[in-house]
Design an enzyme around this catalytic site. Structure first.
Site, PDB file in Angstrom:
ATOM      1  N   TYR A 141      38.750 -10.539  31.678  1.00  0.00           N
ATOM      2  CA  TYR A 141      39.494  -9.352  31.260  1.00  0.00           C
ATOM      3  C   TYR A 141      39.651  -8.464  32.476  1.00  0.00           C
ATOM      4  CZ  TYR A 141      40.469  -4.913  28.863  1.00  0.00           C
ATOM      5  OH  TYR A 141      41.019  -3.728  28.448  1.00  0.00           O
ATOM      6  N   ASP A 181      37.776  -9.190  40.941  1.00  0.00           N
ATOM      7  CA  ASP A 181      37.691  -8.046  40.037  1.00  0.00           C
ATOM      8  C   ASP A 181      36.210  -7.713  39.857  1.00  0.00           C
ATOM      9  OD1 ASP A 181      37.416  -6.331  37.941  1.00  0.00           O
ATOM     10  OD2 ASP A 181      38.866  -7.322  36.636  1.00  0.00           O
ATOM     11  N   LYS A 196      34.063   1.734  37.020  1.00  0.00           N
ATOM     12  CA  LYS A 196      32.712   1.984  36.491  1.00  0.00           C
ATOM     13  C   LYS A 196      31.817   2.728  37.500  1.00  0.00           C
ATOM     14  CE  LYS A 196      33.524  -1.479  33.199  1.00  0.00           C
ATOM     15  NZ  LYS A 196      33.755  -1.237  31.807  1.00  0.00           N
TER      16      LYS A 196
HETATM   17  N1  HOZ Z   1      34.305  -4.911  28.402  1.00  0.00           N
HETATM   18  C1  HOZ Z   1      35.008  -3.663  28.400  1.00  0.00           C
HETATM   19  C2  HOZ Z   1      35.152  -3.124  29.750  1.00  0.00           C
HETATM   20  N2  HOZ Z   1      34.998  -4.012  30.816  1.00  0.00           N
HETATM   21  C3  HOZ Z   1      34.418  -2.749  27.412  1.00  0.00           C
HETATM   22  C4  HOZ Z   1      34.915  -1.357  27.460  1.00  0.00           C
HETATM   23  C5  HOZ Z   1      36.088  -1.059  26.606  1.00  0.00           C
HETATM   24  O1  HOZ Z   1      37.028  -1.845  26.571  1.00  0.00           O
HETATM   25  O2  HOZ Z   1      36.034  -0.034  25.977  1.00  0.00           O
END
Ligand code: HOZ
Length: 432
Positions: free
Chosen positions: A147, A242, A270
């Site tokens: 993702y 990424d 993040k």
């Molecule tokens: N896995 C997602 C972020 N890398 C979780 C956060 C989200 O989509 O709210």
């Protein structure tokens, strides 16, 4: 087990449902794959959250990765409040942007320039545009279950919330755009080689999560990253790491350092924003200087490099640099958690596969190795949901989806790791 009151969360969720799609501003938060009502959070400190009903929870989500120092770290709070007193946004350059840029680039020696944006989505989307601009090619390759945020071209076979809601490829993405994204199974070099054969001289970039975190944690197989580097190099294709989840977490220089990847472009999010909205992408000067205003690849943002966010990022990376034991402590506690969870599951006769890299970990309810999206999806989602609710009822906030990573922070001490294991053991007993 004491009864837990959640009346206020329930009431706030009802209210939000009437106002916000699904009551949330990001799908995974809605508890879609585990059922029940999401907890509304009132405050956080260290490795604890307090919900609006006053329940204290050990937090294994850490805002999905940024809170590596724990919540409300005093140095980060002080940096943000001192920036706040000077104004919240100028739409003009500030010294803080260069300070954060220096801190990022010193950790990633392969990168000489970094551009700050507002989210991981913006970072990957912009890095892909740069790759297309630099190579003059249109196609990109991504991996199933990875993702990279919600830009159109990347919402194809996507992980994270797209798996939670069961739509890994979103409606609303034009065919023409989705068609520029080629997909290969994660950890499958032969599939990537086949795409290069099928589309010679047309692939601008291969983008990947060097450690997948958005189909649950799935580490790269031995030789996968090296093989990708060789393949991309031999086809004059850029390799984009990424590192939104893994950057600064798996090592000072993230997965790039930990696995020795020679990526052309790196994307962050993040941790780089210390809990405020920041993304970034970087690489060598000759590539990055193709971005506007130096070059012809356009990318911009009114709030990019926002002073509060830069201050939080500088303070977070600064505090991390002042902790010589940070990574070995995270590794040690991560290993202890993994071992404890395995033993607890065995004790309850529950079959699990635990994938962990450093302080990122996923418990898959399956007895097969999880190496790609099909094996991740083969795990028992209903069992995960029961385990999740067993944890939550006992005061542990685990990611509310089997396709996410749990995160430890430096604020999770040995005592909290012990509590996590004991709580998990009790919850495992309710799975079967
Ligand atoms: N896995 C997602 C972020 N890398 C979780 C956060 C989200 O989509 O709210």
């Amino acid at each position: 087990m004491a009864t837990v009151t959640t009346d206020r969360s329930v009431a706030l969720f009802e209210r939000a449902l009437a106002l916000i799609p699904g009551g949330v501003n990001s799908p995974v938060r809605a508890f879609g794959s585990v059922g029940g009502t999401p907890r509304f959070i009132a405050r956080a400190r260290g490795c604890y959250l307090w919900d609006v009903d006053g329940n204290r929870l050990i937090d294994a989500v850490g805002s999905w990765g940024p809170m590596i120092l724990g919540h409300a770290h005093p140095v980060v709070l002080e940096a943000v409040s001192s920036a706040l007193a000077s104004g919240t946004s100028f739409g003009a350059p500030t010294e803080l942007e260069s300070e954060l840029a220096e801190r990022v680039l010193e950790r990633y020696p392969g990168c000489q320039r970094v551009r700050f944006v507002n989210s991981g989505t913006e970072a990957t989307m912009s890095a892909l545009r740069l790759a297309r601009g630099a190579t003059g090619r249109d196609l990109t390759v991504k991996f199933e279950g990875n993702y990279h945020g919600h830009a159109d071209a990347l919402l194809v076979a996507a992980g994270s919330g797209a798996l939670t809601t069961g739509v890994p490829s979103s409606d609303g993405v034009p065919e023409a755009v989705a068609g520029t994204t080629l997909v290969a199974p994660y950890n499958d070099l032969d599939a990537v080689a086949a795409l290069f054969e099928r589309f010679p001289d047309r692939i601008a970039a291969v983008i990947l999560e060097p450690v997948a975190g958005n189909m649950g944690v799935v580490p790269p197989a031995a030789g996968f990253l090296e093989g990708l580097r060789d393949l991309t190099r031999s086809h004059d294709t850029l390799l984009i790491a990424d590192e939104v989840m893994t950057g600064f977490r798996l090592a000072p220089g993230g997965a790039v350092e930990r696995y020795g990847i020679d990526a052309d472009l790196v994307c962050w999010g993040k941790i780089v924003g210390g809990g405020l909205p920041v993304g970034a992408y970087g690489g060598p000067a000759e590539l990055m200087d193709q971005i506007s205003p130096v070059g012809r690849v356009y990318q911009a943002g009114t709030l990019s490099g926002n002073p509060l966010a830069m201050a939080a990022g500088v303070a977070t990376l600064g505090c991390m640099a002042d902790l010589p034991d940070l990574y070995c402590t995270l590794e040690r506690r991560g290993a202890a958690l993994e071992a404890g969870l395995l033993e607890a599951a065995r004790g309850a006769s529950v079959a699990v596969t635990i994938n962990r890299v450093g302080s990122m970990l996923t418990v898959f309810f399956t007895d097969i190795p999880v190496v790609d999206l099909p094996s991740a999806r083969a795990a028992d989602e209903a069992a995960f949901g029961r385990w999740f609710h067993g944890l939550l009822a006992r005061g542990v906030y685990w990611p509310p989806s089997p396709f996410e990573a749990a995160f430890l922070s430096y604020a999770h001490e040995d005592a909290e790791v012990e509590v996590l294991i004991e709580t998990a053991a009790a919850a495992f007993c309710e799975v079967t």
